[in-house]
Structure formats: C-alpha cells, structure tokens
Design an enzyme around this catalytic site. Structure first.
Site, PDB file in Angstrom:
ATOM      1  N   SER A 151       0.836  -1.189   0.000  1.00  0.00           N
ATOM      2  CA  SER A 151       0.000   0.000   0.000  1.00  0.00           C
ATOM      3  C   SER A 151       0.880   1.252   0.000  1.00  0.00           C
ATOM      4  CB  SER A 151      -0.952  -0.035   1.197  1.00  0.00           C
ATOM      5  OG  SER A 151      -1.961   0.934   1.072  1.00  0.00           O
ATOM      6  N   ASP A 188      -8.629  -6.555  -4.924  1.00  0.00           N
ATOM      7  CA  ASP A 188      -8.230  -5.214  -4.494  1.00  0.00           C
ATOM      8  C   ASP A 188      -8.728  -4.197  -5.520  1.00  0.00           C
ATOM      9  OD1 ASP A 188      -6.999  -2.891  -3.651  1.00  0.00           O
ATOM     10  OD2 ASP A 188      -4.970  -3.712  -3.609  1.00  0.00           O
ATOM     11  N   HIS A 221      -8.016  -5.141  -0.550  1.00  0.00           N
ATOM     12  CA  HIS A 221      -6.716  -4.490  -0.426  1.00  0.00           C
ATOM     13  C   HIS A 221      -5.950  -4.975   0.798  1.00  0.00           C
ATOM     14  CE1 HIS A 221      -3.653  -1.436  -0.784  1.00  0.00           C
ATOM     15  NE2 HIS A 221      -3.928  -0.980   0.423  1.00  0.00           N
TER      16      HIS A 221
END
Length: 368
Positions: free
Chosen positions: A150, A316, A349
């Site tokens: 991320s 995601d 995610h």
C-alpha cells in the site's frame, strides 16, 4: 493473572541536519522512530527495510504500545518466516508526518508548541528521505531489499527510483505509482470529515483536552471500506443484524457491518492523530512517480540497480492489478529485471496484511 506491561522497543534517531522537503521548506529537529529485528552482519549487506502503510507504524513485530496488539506484520517477519530475522536485519521506520514517534504535526516546533497545521506539507519522497537518513546513521550503504504494501509500496518505489544505489531489490505489494482520482476522492472525504468536526479548531486542538475524534472516526470508516472486498463483506457480515432479531426502525447500528465500522472508527481515533491523517493522506495524493521524473514512468527507474517484484490481489479495487501492471510495463521499458504475480484472495486491499499463504511463498522466494 496480571497482564504483562507493554514494552516499547522503539529507538529514536535525532537527525543532525534539517530535512529538505519537496515543498521547498526545511524541517528542523527531525526525529525518526524505528524498530529493528535480527542482526546486521559485518558486511552490512543483509538489511531489509520494511515500509508501513497509511495507518501503520514501525511496530512491525513488537506489541503496539497503545493498543497492546501484536505488530502489524508479525505473521510475515520473524525467525524462519518469509522475512527471516535469522538471516536478515529488518528495519521499520515510522514515517515523518506520523504520530507514533517520528516528527509530525503533534510534535513540538522550535517555539515549544505543537506544529499543528504549521507543519509543512510532505510527500512520499520526503518520507523516504527520512528513511535514507536513518540508513546513513546505521551505516547501511545498500539494502538487501526494500519491501512495502500500500503506502509502503509507494515508499518502496520512491526509494528505488530516487535513491537508485541504496537497494538491490524492491518488493511492491498492493500498491501504485500514482494516486488515481478515485483514491484522492476518498481521502478528501475523510479530510473534510475531520475538518468539519468542531473539535478540530483549525488543527489547534492539542491543548483542549480532545480532538476531532468523531470526524477522524468517520474518515477511518470511509477508508476502511476501501480496504475490503464486496465478497469479503458479504461473507463476514451480509445483512445480518447486530445483537437483535428485528430492525429497530431507528438509526442505531442495526446491521453487523454498521457496528463493525463504528468500532473501527472508535478504536482508530484512540490511537491516531487527526492532523497526521490529513498530512499523510495528502502525501499519498501528491504521489505521482512519473510526474516526478518528467513524464514517462520508465524514466523513474532509469538509474535503478534493483531487481523488482510486483504483487497484486484480484479483489483489491483500491489499487487494482492494472496499477501494478503499469509499473511492470514501465520497468520492462526501462530494461529492469521484474517479476509480477496477481494472487487470489478474498480480503480485498488488506490481503497483504492477512493470511494469504501464496504471498508468504512469493516474499520468501523473492528475498531468498
């Protein structure tokens, strides 16, 4: 039975020089909080830097000093684990702008008062400058690898691109080379929720006993939805009611998903600073590695000496597989060694933080 006290294993580095920022300002008196695991070898070539995500910190393995929960990647880092601390010296540093030990809006400015909104706007590259200063202090010229998911993946790409001699490998998980309009929109919604809270006080809430906790909770709720997948939400919560058999025909948390999000918002506001949330989300929104390097993304990697691995997850939708493929194509255009895999996982995610055995195998294989 008494609960064992939480021991903060952090170290703090005081930078000897002010940090020059992308916005043109200079940040004085910078502190970098960090955690290390394993032993640095005599050649100082077995170090791995792990970069944390938006709401993470440097408590990679150690218990969090506020929540008491285990480190955020304890399943991935440790003796015999994919990031093996029997082999590697693992470093995780809290980003500048945060509220967990590194200099941020809640830190004291030179006048002895909290920076608050006087804190300069920072970028992902500024965060990486702090990491590189830490590596310099530790005497590490070149990392075995830099790893991040991320926002941590953004830092990983930034370090490999902007400090091309500082790492031999870069592992980027569930990330992107630039924030999309949708990403920016979700962040702006969260920032507006914080700034609309009467307790925000234009950022000067530190001496008032409480901050914009309600606004920060709403921001966390909105962001948390983006970390999950529809299939995962349906499986975990569906339309099931929370501790009741019938709807109340009111605005209490009738549904389990409502109760879950409220809990996430409440617990987050108890451990994170609202101003830090503003600054870090803004840094992520400004991130555009191609723009930093004059246009084509391949330009960013022209000088890099690293080999790369990109990992995405099929559920995601925050940083979809297409974002990773764009980076892979740019690396191919720049003639850099790169591998790529899209993994199947039901968690959206947040898959990089959860139990996905296939990710363990990819990480161990790439680092090995």
């Amino acid at each position: 039975m008494a609960t064992a006290p939480i021991i903060d294993t952090s170290a703090v580095l005081d930078l000897s020089e002010p940090l020059q920022l992308d916005g043109g300002q200079v940040l004085p008196g910078v502190q970098i909080a960090y955690e290390t695991q394993g032993e640095l070898n005599a050649a100082k070539d077995n170090a791995i830097l792990v970069c944390h995500a938006l709401t993470g910190d440097h408590h990679l393995v150690s218990d969090h000093p506020i929540t008491g929960k285990p480190g955020w990647w304890v399943r991935m880092v440790g003796p015999g684990k994919p990031i093996d601390t029997d082999r590697y010296f693992v470093i995780c540093a809290n980003v500048i702008g945060s509220c967990m030990g590194s200099t941020g809006p809640a830190s004291l400015a030179p006048d002895g008062k909290p920076w608050a909104m006087r804190f300069p706007v920072i970028t992902i590259r500024d965060m990486v400058r702090g990491h590189v200063a830490l590596l310099d202090a530790l005497g590490i010229d070149c990392l075995h690898a830099v790893v991040g998911g991320s926002m941590g993946g953004m830092q990983t790409l930034s370090l490999a691109a902007n400090f091309p001699d500082r790492t031999r490998a870069a592992l980027v998980i569930a990330s992107t080379a630039r924030h999309s309009a949708q990403n920016i929109a979700f962040h702006e919604m969260g920032r507006q929720a914080i700034m609309a809270d009467n307790e925000w006080r234009e950022g000067d809430y530190y001496d008032h006993g409480r901050g914009p906790e309600k606004g920060l909770a709403v921001a966390r709720m909105a962001a948390h939805i983006t970390y999950l997948s529809e299939a995962g939400l349906t499986e975990k919560f569906g339309r099931r009611l929370q501790d009741r058999h019938e709807k109340t025909f009111g605005f209490d948390a009738d549904f389990q998903i409502e109760s879950y999000l409220r809990y996430q918002g409440l617990t987050f506001s108890g451990r994170f600073d609202a101003n830090s949330y503003l600054y870090i989300t803004r840094a992520m929104d400004y991130f555009d590695l191609a723009e930093e390097h004059g246009g084509p993304l391949a330009n960013a990697f022209a000088a890099s000496k690293a080999r790369f691995c990109l990992v995405s997850f099929d559920t995601d939708w925050l940083y979809p597989t297409s974002d990773s493929r764009n980076v892979v194509q740019a690396l191919n255009a720049a003639g850099k060694p790169v591998s790529f895999v899209e993994l199947s996982a039901p968690y959206g995610h947040d898959s990089f933080l959860l139990d996905v055995p296939a990710l363990d195998r990819v990480v161990a294989g790439f680092l090995g």
